[in-house]
Scaffold this motif. Sequence first.
Motif, short mmCIF file in Angstrom:
data_model
loop_
_atom_site.label_atom_id
_atom_site.label_comp_id
_atom_site.label_asym_id
_atom_site.label_seq_id
_atom_site.Cartn_x
_atom_site.Cartn_y
_atom_site.Cartn_z
N GLY A 98 29.93 18.75 67.84
CA GLY A 98 29.13 18.40 69.02
C GLY A 98 29.68 17.13 69.67
N ALA A 99 29.35 16.98 70.96
CA ALA A 99 29.80 15.79 71.69
C ALA A 99 29.18 14.53 71.09
CB ALA A 99 29.42 15.92 73.16
N LYS A 100 28.01 14.67 70.49
CA LYS A 100 27.36 13.52 69.86
C LYS A 100 28.24 12.98 68.73
CE LYS A 100 22.76 13.70 69.45
NZ LYS A 100 21.41 13.99 68.91
N LEU A 103 31.28 11.23 70.20
CA LEU A 103 30.91 9.87 70.62
C LEU A 103 30.82 8.94 69.42
CD1 LEU A 103 28.13 10.84 73.17
CD2 LEU A 103 30.08 9.36 73.71
N TRP A 124 21.50 7.48 77.92
CA TRP A 124 21.11 8.54 76.97
C TRP A 124 20.87 7.90 75.59
CZ3 TRP A 124 24.53 11.26 73.24
CH2 TRP A 124 23.83 12.25 72.53
N TYR A 127 23.51 6.65 72.61
CA TYR A 127 24.54 5.60 72.78
C TYR A 127 24.11 4.31 72.09
CZ TYR A 127 26.17 8.45 76.79
OH TYR A 127 26.61 9.45 77.61
N ASN A 170 28.67 7.78 82.03
CA ASN A 170 28.19 9.14 81.80
C ASN A 170 27.87 9.76 83.17
OD1 ASN A 170 25.00 10.44 80.59
ND2 ASN A 170 26.96 11.49 80.71
N ASN A 174 22.72 11.60 82.05
CA ASN A 174 21.44 11.87 81.41
C ASN A 174 20.82 10.50 81.18
OD1 ASN A 174 19.36 12.61 79.72
ND2 ASN A 174 20.64 13.42 78.08
N ASP A 202 31.69 9.99 79.20
CA ASP A 202 30.97 11.15 78.66
C ASP A 202 30.78 12.16 79.80
OD1 ASP A 202 29.19 13.01 77.67
OD2 ASP A 202 27.84 11.54 76.76
N ILE A 204 29.96 15.48 79.47
CA ILE A 204 29.34 16.70 78.92
C ILE A 204 28.65 17.54 80.00
CG2 ILE A 204 27.18 15.55 78.20
CD1 ILE A 204 28.81 18.10 75.97
N TYR A 205 28.17 16.86 81.07
CA TYR A 205 27.49 17.62 82.14
C TYR A 205 28.43 17.95 83.31
CZ TYR A 205 23.22 16.51 79.65
OH TYR A 205 22.26 16.42 78.68
N SER A 236 28.34 22.56 74.63
CA SER A 236 26.89 22.73 74.48
C SER A 236 26.18 23.04 75.79
CB SER A 236 26.26 21.44 73.92
OG SER A 236 26.72 21.19 72.63
N LYS A 237 26.47 22.25 76.82
CA LYS A 237 25.67 22.35 78.04
C LYS A 237 26.20 23.44 78.97
CE LYS A 237 23.75 18.63 76.42
NZ LYS A 237 22.40 18.43 75.94
N ARG A 245 27.54 23.60 67.94
CA ARG A 245 28.03 22.28 67.59
C ARG A 245 29.54 22.14 67.73
NH1 ARG A 245 25.33 20.09 69.28
NH2 ARG A 245 25.61 18.11 68.23
N TYR A 323 17.99 17.26 84.67
CA TYR A 323 16.81 16.42 84.49
C TYR A 323 16.35 15.83 85.82
CZ TYR A 323 19.07 16.32 79.91
OH TYR A 323 19.68 16.68 78.74
N1 PMP Z 1 26.02 13.18 75.82
C1 PMP Z 1 24.93 13.37 76.57
C2 PMP Z 1 24.77 12.53 77.79
C3 PMP Z 1 23.98 14.32 76.22
O1 PMP Z 1 22.90 14.49 76.98
C4 PMP Z 1 24.17 15.09 75.07
C5 PMP Z 1 23.14 16.14 74.72
N2 PMP Z 1 22.51 15.94 73.55
C6 PMP Z 1 25.31 14.86 74.29
C7 PMP Z 1 26.21 13.89 74.70
C8 PMP Z 1 25.58 15.57 73.01
O2 PMP Z 1 25.86 16.91 73.16
P1 PMP Z 1 26.12 17.86 71.93
O3 PMP Z 1 24.99 18.81 71.88
O4 PMP Z 1 27.42 18.54 72.22
O5 PMP Z 1 26.22 17.01 70.70
#
Ligand code: PMP
Length: 397
Positions: A98-100, A103, A124, A127, A170, A174, A202, A204-205, A236-237, A245, A323
């Motif tokens: 996952g991007a989380k 990070l 978000w 972080y 970002n 978010n 970041d 991801i969006y 993910s998004k 993941r 959002y």
């Molecule tokens: N960065 C941001 C700004 C997010 O909103 C999210 C969503 N949880 C993530 C990273 C992590 O995404 P992932 O589900 O791929 O871990």
Amino acid sequence: MRLADRALQISPSPTLAIDARAKQMMAAGEKVINFGVGEPDFDTPEHIKAAAVDAIRAGMTKYTPVAGTVELKKAIVQKLRRDQNLEYDPAQIVVSVGAKHSLYNAIQVLCQPGDEVILPAPYWVSYLEQIKLAGARPVIVNTAMENGFKLTPAGLSAAVTSHTRLLILNSPGNPTGAVYTGAELQALAEIILKHEMAVISDEIYEKLIYDGLEHISIVSLSPALKERTVIINGVSKAYAMTGWRIGYAAAPLPVASAMADLQSHATSNPASIAQQAAVAALAGPQEPLGQMVAEFASRRDYMLERLLIIPGLVCNRPGGAFYLFPNVQAYFGWPYQGKVIRSASDLAEVLLDEARVAVVPGAAFGNDNYFRLSYATSLKNIEDGLNRMAAVLAMIK
Ligand code: PMP
Ligand code: GLU
């Protein structure tokens, strides 16, 4: 048993906590409308699922290289070239859980005690905790609704010290949906390049962007920025694959190597099967993505329209993500059932208890004058949820 200081200072993810509470109420038979968690409600497209089933059948059930399969890294390199005109070598790509997780790895290898990390707020949730977990100090820079919740050059300049090590950007963002233009990034870049700081971008969006706006990565502005930036992205998004993941980083080689080494001791490779699914997502047909984006755009329009007719609520029109982030201060100072509402957290509690609508109070993102509503849910839910919200808010003020 004694817990380490590191463990004692972590707060659980409030977004996931609200989602868990809403789901618990639903399991108990309550009809809760969940605007809490940011998770696409669409199912993962069929061709992606089929790739995973094929991977299982083909016996791709063993360890892969720690930083991802050759095939997936190639698909990511091609994606970065095709969509963003960026050139990376597969060795600069690290695939994580996952991007989380991407990070987390990036912040761990870039930051240490004594370092400061500039974090524009609203931010978000994860972080902040990840910066603290690296022993670094978050330096929060508040952004203004009038500036579309974007970091300004003046805001950045004022936050820089000799300890600044990293800036987190970002876009689309978010929780605010803010999208930086090329000119805005360029103005920040001029300050960034005058100092020693690295950047995490970041993205991801990236794909969830509306009104003809264009996603621009700060990396695309100059080779010097590419040398000091870690791009974070994932499936993910954009592909409705939150549960699979798979996230990834594209980074300067020494950073990518350090991230892979860290990961080699923490989790090893992300699931081999999910990696094959991610190849299908990135390299396969992109039509399902277009359909999801069109649907998100019309949900955004509808939710915003409904929100703006509720007296007192003020909300920007976000350019990306999924959002809305309205200011709800007009409801502060008014009593509801004997209790005075003083924050978005208080109001969110009233909405969950009385309207059965889950939202995330802005406290989670560093500003409790707002709350976040996710429109990654059906139009019907948005309609019902807004009806319920409007009815309860009308009783307050
Ligand atoms: N960065 C941001 C700004 C997010 O909103 C999210 C969503 N949880 C993530 C990273 C992590 O995404 P992932 O589900 O791929 O871990
Ligand atoms: N990004 C989503 C959110 O902010 C997922 C929840 C999380 O990972 O914290 O709601």
